[in-house]
Design an enzyme around this catalytic site. Structure first.
Site, PDB file in Angstrom:
ATOM      1  N   ASP A 150       0.857  -1.173   0.000  1.00  0.00           N
ATOM      2  CA  ASP A 150       0.000   0.000   0.000  1.00  0.00           C
ATOM      3  C   ASP A 150       0.900   1.233   0.000  1.00  0.00           C
ATOM      4  O   ASP A 150       2.083   1.154   0.364  1.00  0.00           O
ATOM      5  CB  ASP A 150      -0.884  -0.049   1.250  1.00  0.00           C
ATOM      6  CG  ASP A 150      -1.719   1.193   1.435  1.00  0.00           C
ATOM      7  OD1 ASP A 150      -2.491   1.518   0.512  1.00  0.00           O
ATOM      8  OD2 ASP A 150      -1.586   1.841   2.485  1.00  0.00           O
ATOM      9  N   LEU A 151       0.350   2.388  -0.367  1.00  0.00           N
ATOM     10  CA  LEU A 151       1.142   3.619  -0.424  1.00  0.00           C
ATOM     11  C   LEU A 151       0.758   4.607   0.681  1.00  0.00           C
ATOM     12  O   LEU A 151       1.517   4.842   1.603  1.00  0.00           O
ATOM     13  CB  LEU A 151       0.989   4.271  -1.803  1.00  0.00           C
ATOM     14  CG  LEU A 151       1.450   3.431  -3.000  1.00  0.00           C
ATOM     15  CD1 LEU A 151       1.209   4.189  -4.311  1.00  0.00           C
ATOM     16  CD2 LEU A 151       2.916   3.042  -2.868  1.00  0.00           C
ATOM     17  N   ASP A 152      -0.452   5.191   0.588  1.00  0.00           N
ATOM     18  CA  ASP A 152      -0.875   6.211   1.543  1.00  0.00           C
ATOM     19  C   ASP A 152      -0.946   5.646   2.960  1.00  0.00           C
ATOM     20  O   ASP A 152      -1.568   4.599   3.204  1.00  0.00           O
ATOM     21  CB  ASP A 152      -2.244   6.772   1.157  1.00  0.00           C
ATOM     22  CG  ASP A 152      -2.231   7.507  -0.163  1.00  0.00           C
ATOM     23  OD1 ASP A 152      -1.164   8.024  -0.551  1.00  0.00           O
ATOM     24  OD2 ASP A 152      -3.291   7.562  -0.821  1.00  0.00           O
ATOM     25  N   ASP A 188      -1.377  -0.379   5.989  1.00  0.00           N
ATOM     26  CA  ASP A 188      -1.784   0.146   7.293  1.00  0.00           C
ATOM     27  C   ASP A 188      -3.252  -0.087   7.611  1.00  0.00           C
ATOM     28  O   ASP A 188      -3.649  -0.028   8.777  1.00  0.00           O
ATOM     29  CB  ASP A 188      -1.536   1.663   7.343  1.00  0.00           C
ATOM     30  CG  ASP A 188      -2.524   2.415   6.450  1.00  0.00           C
ATOM     31  OD1 ASP A 188      -3.422   3.083   6.990  1.00  0.00           O
ATOM     32  OD2 ASP A 188      -2.426   2.301   5.222  1.00  0.00           O
TER      33      ASP A 188
END
Length: 242
Positions: free
Chosen positions: A11-13, A180
């Site tokens: 994941d990024l954000d 997250d």
């Protein structure tokens, strides 16, 4: 826990960088652009009204739940039209917003950890957001970026996880998904048959959380990507324990 990992999806954000300060800055940049290029729209749509319109657009277009870019373009077009400005201004307005949206500040551990992870296994970015890794300058670390908009469905849908696994040439059980979000990342990966790692940060940008579910748990839980890199290094150093 030890198990073999042939590839990692990330994941990024809020996994590699915190997203809230990015969006706050991007909204401010959009507001400044509107004041310069479309003052009537700026006056008609202060930030609170813009946020409410974005929520209205999302609620009225559930088929676009995977496409934040299109949702925002619809909202911008409505803003300009309602204020009597040219809806075609939506394109340069979005460009200004998006440039700021891709101006991220990474968590302190992220860049070094990504390099360490990529030295061990292939990495793929798997995101519901619309960040552009080329603009951000991280694409060299990843084999590819697969977004919900490109795929046509967002996490936690199993199909987006499976599409990433197919592009990586790995069975789902050989891939570790890292993120997250409890539902989108951990539960989604688990139900798609991937291993899961919950990044549960405890630093100035985020507070550690208690795991909220009783029916399943992540395979791994760390407070940083650096800790995940340490774990993967240990697996590679002692493969007989995997």
């Amino acid at each position: 826990m030890s198990f073999p990992v042939r590839a990692i999806t990330l994941d990024l954000d809020d996994t590699i960088w915190p997203i809230e300060p990015v969006i706050v800055r991007a909204e401010a940049v959009l507001g400044e652009w509107l004041e310069r290029h479309a003052p009537r729209t700026a006056a008609h749509w202060p930030i609170e009204a813009r946020r409410a319109l974005r929520e209205e657009v999302a609620a009225s277009h559930p088929q676009l739940a995977h496409d934040f870019t299109r949702q925002r373009m619809i909202a911008l077009e409505r803003m300009f039209a309602a204020a009597g400005d040219d809806p075609a201004l939506a394109t340069p307005a979005f460009d200004a917003f998006f440039a700021a949206r891709c101006d991220v500040e990474h968590y302190a551990d992220s860049l070094e950890a990504l390099d360490r992870l990529a030295a061990r296994v292939p990495l793929a970015a798997l995101t519901n957001g619309n960040a552009d890794l080329h603009r951000i300058g991280l694409m060299h670390v990843f084999r590819f970026q697969l977004g919900a908009r490109e795929h046509g469905a967002a996490k936690p849908a199993a199909s987006i996880f499976h599409a990433a696994c197919e592009r990586l040439g790995c069975a789902p059980g050989e891939v570790l998904h890292v993120g997250d979000d409890v539902e989108m990342d951990v539960v989604g990966a688990h139900r798609a048959g991937l291993r899961s790692c919950w990044i549960n940060r405890d630093d100035a940008c985020a507070a550690a959380r208690e795991w909220p579910r009783d029916d399943l748990r992540p395979d791994l839980e760390f407070t940083s990507l650096a800790a995940l890199a340490d774990w993967l290094d240990a697996q590679s150093t002692h493969p007989d324990t995997a």
